[in-house]
Design a protein around this motif. Structure first.
Motif, short mmCIF file in Angstrom:
data_model
loop_
_atom_site.label_atom_id
_atom_site.label_comp_id
_atom_site.label_asym_id
_atom_site.label_seq_id
_atom_site.Cartn_x
_atom_site.Cartn_y
_atom_site.Cartn_z
N ALA A 274 -15.11 28.31 -31.01
CA ALA A 274 -15.08 27.10 -30.21
C ALA A 274 -15.38 27.39 -28.75
O ALA A 274 -16.16 26.69 -28.10
CB ALA A 274 -13.71 26.42 -30.35
N VAL A 275 -14.75 28.42 -28.20
CA VAL A 275 -14.96 28.77 -26.80
C VAL A 275 -16.40 29.20 -26.56
O VAL A 275 -17.04 28.79 -25.58
CB VAL A 275 -13.98 29.89 -26.37
CG1 VAL A 275 -14.33 30.41 -24.97
CG2 VAL A 275 -12.55 29.38 -26.40
N ALA A 276 -16.93 30.04 -27.45
CA ALA A 276 -18.31 30.51 -27.29
C ALA A 276 -19.29 29.34 -27.34
O ALA A 276 -20.23 29.26 -26.53
CB ALA A 276 -18.65 31.51 -28.41
N GLY A 277 -19.08 28.40 -28.26
CA GLY A 277 -19.97 27.25 -28.35
C GLY A 277 -19.91 26.36 -27.13
O GLY A 277 -20.94 25.90 -26.62
N ALA A 278 -18.70 26.12 -26.60
CA ALA A 278 -18.55 25.25 -25.44
C ALA A 278 -19.19 25.85 -24.19
O ALA A 278 -19.91 25.16 -23.46
CB ALA A 278 -17.06 24.99 -25.19
N VAL A 279 -18.94 27.11 -23.94
CA VAL A 279 -19.51 27.77 -22.77
C VAL A 279 -21.03 27.83 -22.86
O VAL A 279 -21.75 27.53 -21.90
CB VAL A 279 -18.93 29.19 -22.61
CG1 VAL A 279 -19.66 29.95 -21.50
CG2 VAL A 279 -17.44 29.11 -22.29
N GLY A 280 -21.54 28.21 -24.03
CA GLY A 280 -22.98 28.32 -24.20
C GLY A 280 -23.70 27.01 -23.99
O GLY A 280 -24.73 26.95 -23.31
N LYS A 281 -23.16 25.92 -24.54
CA LYS A 281 -23.81 24.62 -24.39
C LYS A 281 -23.83 24.14 -22.94
O LYS A 281 -24.80 23.56 -22.48
CB LYS A 281 -23.10 23.57 -25.26
CG LYS A 281 -23.44 23.65 -26.73
CD LYS A 281 -24.90 23.28 -26.97
CE LYS A 281 -25.24 23.29 -28.45
NZ LYS A 281 -26.67 22.97 -28.69
N THR A 282 -22.77 24.39 -22.22
CA THR A 282 -22.70 23.95 -20.82
C THR A 282 -23.71 24.70 -19.96
O THR A 282 -24.37 24.11 -19.10
CB THR A 282 -21.28 24.15 -20.27
OG1 THR A 282 -20.35 23.39 -21.06
CG2 THR A 282 -21.19 23.69 -18.82
N VAL A 283 -23.85 25.99 -20.20
CA VAL A 283 -24.76 26.81 -19.40
C VAL A 283 -26.21 26.38 -19.61
O VAL A 283 -27.00 26.29 -18.67
CB VAL A 283 -24.58 28.30 -19.74
CG1 VAL A 283 -25.68 29.15 -19.11
CG2 VAL A 283 -23.22 28.78 -19.27
N VAL A 284 -26.59 26.10 -20.84
CA VAL A 284 -28.00 25.80 -21.15
C VAL A 284 -28.28 24.29 -21.20
O VAL A 284 -29.37 23.89 -21.59
CB VAL A 284 -28.42 26.44 -22.49
CG1 VAL A 284 -28.20 27.93 -22.46
CG2 VAL A 284 -27.66 25.81 -23.66
N SER A 285 -27.33 23.46 -20.78
CA SER A 285 -27.51 22.02 -20.87
C SER A 285 -28.76 21.51 -20.16
O SER A 285 -29.48 20.66 -20.72
CB SER A 285 -26.28 21.30 -20.32
OG SER A 285 -26.43 19.90 -20.42
N PRO A 286 -29.10 21.98 -18.94
CA PRO A 286 -30.34 21.49 -18.31
C PRO A 286 -31.59 21.79 -19.13
O PRO A 286 -32.47 20.94 -19.27
CB PRO A 286 -30.35 22.23 -16.96
CG PRO A 286 -28.91 22.49 -16.67
CD PRO A 286 -28.31 22.79 -18.00
N LEU A 287 -31.67 22.99 -19.69
CA LEU A 287 -32.81 23.33 -20.54
C LEU A 287 -32.87 22.43 -21.77
O LEU A 287 -33.94 21.96 -22.16
CB LEU A 287 -32.72 24.80 -20.98
CG LEU A 287 -33.12 25.89 -20.00
CD1 LEU A 287 -32.84 27.25 -20.61
CD2 LEU A 287 -34.60 25.76 -19.64
N GLU A 288 -31.72 22.21 -22.35
CA GLU A 288 -31.67 21.39 -23.57
C GLU A 288 -32.01 19.93 -23.27
O GLU A 288 -32.66 19.26 -24.08
CB GLU A 288 -30.28 21.50 -24.20
CG GLU A 288 -30.12 20.84 -25.55
CD GLU A 288 -30.91 21.51 -26.66
OE1 GLU A 288 -30.84 21.02 -27.80
OE2 GLU A 288 -31.59 22.51 -26.39
N ARG A 289 -31.59 19.44 -22.12
CA ARG A 289 -31.90 18.05 -21.76
C ARG A 289 -33.41 17.86 -21.61
O ARG A 289 -34.00 16.91 -22.13
CB ARG A 289 -31.20 17.68 -20.45
CG ARG A 289 -31.50 16.24 -19.98
CD ARG A 289 -30.76 15.24 -20.83
NE ARG A 289 -31.36 13.90 -20.78
CZ ARG A 289 -31.17 13.00 -19.81
NH1 ARG A 289 -30.40 13.30 -18.78
NH2 ARG A 289 -31.72 11.82 -19.89
#
Length: 308
Positions: free
Chosen positions: A80-95
């Motif tokens: 859960a922690v790994a998924g949350a941190v990873g998504k937040t860091v790459v959010s601009p790229l993903e958007r």
């Protein structure tokens, strides 16, 4: 599976704790034969498939259910922690990738980013990130815990990864669909407005599972390929502390590139407006008409960068 210790030498008894520890570690790793420790030359340790019995009879107990529960709970939290941190860091790229993959396929990544910034400001680069974090945290936790448990039972990384991927997908799909609707459009509409619009189109709660078939099928192939290739690489890697991280990255890149066209098709299904659900073939045909095979890989480079 359990482990029988055939030892007549009384000198084995002081090492009983070591044997039990190694046996449980061996059990969890898939049944690799135990090394023979010094001082136990007369002891033969074998992996067998007999029902477990009490330790005093010469058969080591299986790992306790309490130990398994703690182990799986740890996997849940870490995932859960790994998924949350990873998504937040790459959010601009993903958007930017989602905008280019769905609503603005002809625009460059830079043009899409400028459009988002002009309409929504810097906070727009994290639009839908709350949904992404919620989905990633729960999905990763379910995925890793389920794959770990299934691998012991089915004995195959590809099968265990595939089944775990389907389970995680079905439980978290509504969050994935809402995130796509919220992040793909350059808009300031609230999450409530996005949800209400989707449910009006699809006839209620069932609209939250629009396109779930394509996503579940992709999850089977993606997670199966990822876990299968990771296991294959691990078995052929040197005993180096960075090997799991490198192998995990390579496995994710491979699975991502193989299954990226399916991701583009499912995003089109999720984004489709109207009361009628777009079929997989209809979505794929429309995408191919827009730009050929290259259209199916739109945003693939940013996806690979995110995975890496």
């Amino acid at each position: 599976r359990c482990f029988r210790v055939l030892a007549d030498d009384p000198s084995c008894r002081p090492r009983q704790a070591w044997i039990e520890s190694e046996a449980r570690a061996c059990f969890e790793s898939g049944g690799v034969e135990l090394p023979r420790p010094r001082g136990l030359e007369s002891a033969e340790i074998h992996a067998i498939y007999d029902p477990p019995a009490v330790t005093s009879s010469g058969v080591l107990d299986m790992p306790s259910s309490a130990g398994d529960s703690r182990r799986h709970a740890t996997r849940l939290v870490n995932g859960a922690v790994a998924g949350a941190v990873g998504k937040t860091v790459v959010s601009p790229l993903e958007r930017v990738r989602l905008v280019g993959q769905t609503t603005r396929p002809d625009a460059s990544a830079l043009a899409s980013a400028r459009n988002v910034l002009a309409a929504e400001g810097w906070s727009g680069m994290w639009r839908g990130n709350g949904l992404a974090v919620a989905r990633a945290a729960s999905s990763k936790a379910i995925l890793f815990a389920a794959q770990d448990a299934l691998r012991v039972r089915v004995g195959h990384d590809f099968v265990a990864g595939s089944l775990a991927g389907v389970l995680a997908t079905l439980l978290t799909y509504p969050l994935d669909l809402l995130r796509t609707r919220a992040a793909a459009a350059v808009s300031t509409a609230s999450l409530g407005a996005v949800t209400a619009s989707l449910m009006r189109e699809g006839g209620g709660v069932r609209a939250l599972y629009r396109g779930v078939g394509a996503t579940a099928a992709g999850a089977v192939a993606f997670e199966g390929t990822r876990f299968g290739s990771f296991g294959w690489l691990q078995a052929r890697s040197a005993d180096w502390w960075l090997a799991p991280a490198i192998n995990g990255t390579l496995a994710s890149l491979l699975a991502g590139m193989v299954m990226y066209p399916n991701d583009t098709v499912r995003r089109r299904i999720q984004w489709h407006r109207g009361t009628e659900t777009l079929s997989y073939l209809e979505a794929a045909r429309a995408l191919l008409c827009e730009g050929g095979v290259a259209r199916l890989y739109r945003g693939g480079g940013r996806s690979a960068l995110k995975s890496g």
